[in-house]
Design a protein around this motif. Sequence first.
Motif, PDB file in Angstrom:
ATOM      1  N   GLU A 134       0.810  -1.222   0.000  1.00  0.00           N
ATOM      2  CA  GLU A 134       0.000   0.000   0.000  1.00  0.00           C
ATOM      3  C   GLU A 134       0.844   1.273   0.000  1.00  0.00           C
ATOM      4  O   GLU A 134       0.548   2.225  -0.722  1.00  0.00           O
ATOM      5  N   GLU A 135       1.892   1.325   0.828  1.00  0.00           N
ATOM      6  CA  GLU A 135       2.726   2.531   0.878  1.00  0.00           C
ATOM      7  C   GLU A 135       3.391   2.771  -0.469  1.00  0.00           C
ATOM      8  O   GLU A 135       3.412   3.906  -0.980  1.00  0.00           O
ATOM      9  N   LEU A 148       1.543   6.396  -7.240  1.00  0.00           N
ATOM     10  CA  LEU A 148       0.502   7.267  -7.771  1.00  0.00           C
ATOM     11  C   LEU A 148       0.924   8.731  -7.733  1.00  0.00           C
ATOM     12  O   LEU A 148       0.651   9.500  -8.669  1.00  0.00           O
ATOM     13  N   LEU A 149       1.604   9.122  -6.656  1.00  0.00           N
ATOM     14  CA  LEU A 149       2.144  10.482  -6.597  1.00  0.00           C
ATOM     15  C   LEU A 149       3.155  10.705  -7.710  1.00  0.00           C
ATOM     16  O   LEU A 149       3.168  11.744  -8.380  1.00  0.00           O
ATOM     17  N   LYS A 181       0.858   4.072  -2.999  1.00  0.00           N
ATOM     18  CA  LYS A 181       0.566   5.497  -2.790  1.00  0.00           C
ATOM     19  C   LYS A 181       1.656   6.369  -3.402  1.00  0.00           C
ATOM     20  O   LYS A 181       1.373   7.358  -4.093  1.00  0.00           O
ATOM     21  N   MET A 182       2.915   6.011  -3.174  1.00  0.00           N
ATOM     22  CA  MET A 182       4.029   6.789  -3.717  1.00  0.00           C
ATOM     23  C   MET A 182       4.092   6.690  -5.242  1.00  0.00           C
ATOM     24  O   MET A 182       4.436   7.656  -5.925  1.00  0.00           O
TER      25      MET A 182
END
Length: 321
Positions: free
Chosen positions: A220-221, A227-228, A224-225
Amino acid sequence: AMSRSPLLISLFLLQLHNCASWMLPRSVNSFSRLGTRIFAEVDPKTLDEVLQVAIDASKKAGDIILGNAGGAEVMKSKANSRDLLTMIDPLCEKTIRETVLASFPDHDFLGEEDVPPGKEASAKAIDEILSADSSSDWLWIVDPIDGTTNFVHGMPLSMPSVAAAYKGEVVVGVIYDPHRDELFTATKNGGAYMNGKAIKVGEESTLGDAVVAMGSPPAEESMKMSLLGVKALMPQVRTIRMLGSAAIMLAWIANGRLTCYWEYDLSSWDISAGALIVQEAGGKFTDLSGSDFTLRTRKMCASNGKVHDDILKVLNEAGVI
């Protein structure tokens, strides 16, 4: 007194130089000398023997992958439903291990299938083996099938990645793509090759010309990164590619098919061989803060070197650090 002044000045300047050298960062000064000294201890004959065994092991595993290229049944998921394991992964690792240990029975071996799933377990595994008082200076770091999800779905983007490190420094890297019969190899200070012909990174010098690869990570982490990162990079680069195999993306940087590949979190077996191949092809490999690659590196960026700093700047400004 005047005749001695040039000598005094020379001694002063020498002392100033010595002091300055001690003030340099470890990565610039002592670490680079240490790496050179460590590598100098490996004689060319031994290095070539290690390379040939790595090639042999990779091709044996590649034959197994190719023999099951239509797809493979998932034996279980690891960290989550996006992190897969097939019956073929441990078979390929067993084949590579047996090939390596038949020639080098005293060498240490770290394979992906030896380690429990998850970021913490893989970081702990490489840290423990590097910190241990081992009887061997040699460590093999192996991903038996890089791109397992591709393999499961019959996509021809999966391959073994085999690296050999001497006293903690990668000195041999082999990535064999059995689907295209392309063998990428490198030895420390010996250059990078595809099927025996020298390769080099591409010449793109601006973000607008860069073909950038990245991952679709299971954690998950990292997701998220990613996608950024893709949101920040996509408007600025020529295109983004997600190929599902760190090994192939690194190999393709080395021969110029890709300009850059970055990922928020990978394990040593994903990137060790590719890191050396990229560097020996004239490229650059760092973590996301710009520090040099080590076997403990997880957040990574590999590129042709010309766009490296610009890529890191975009990622860092987007919060990918």
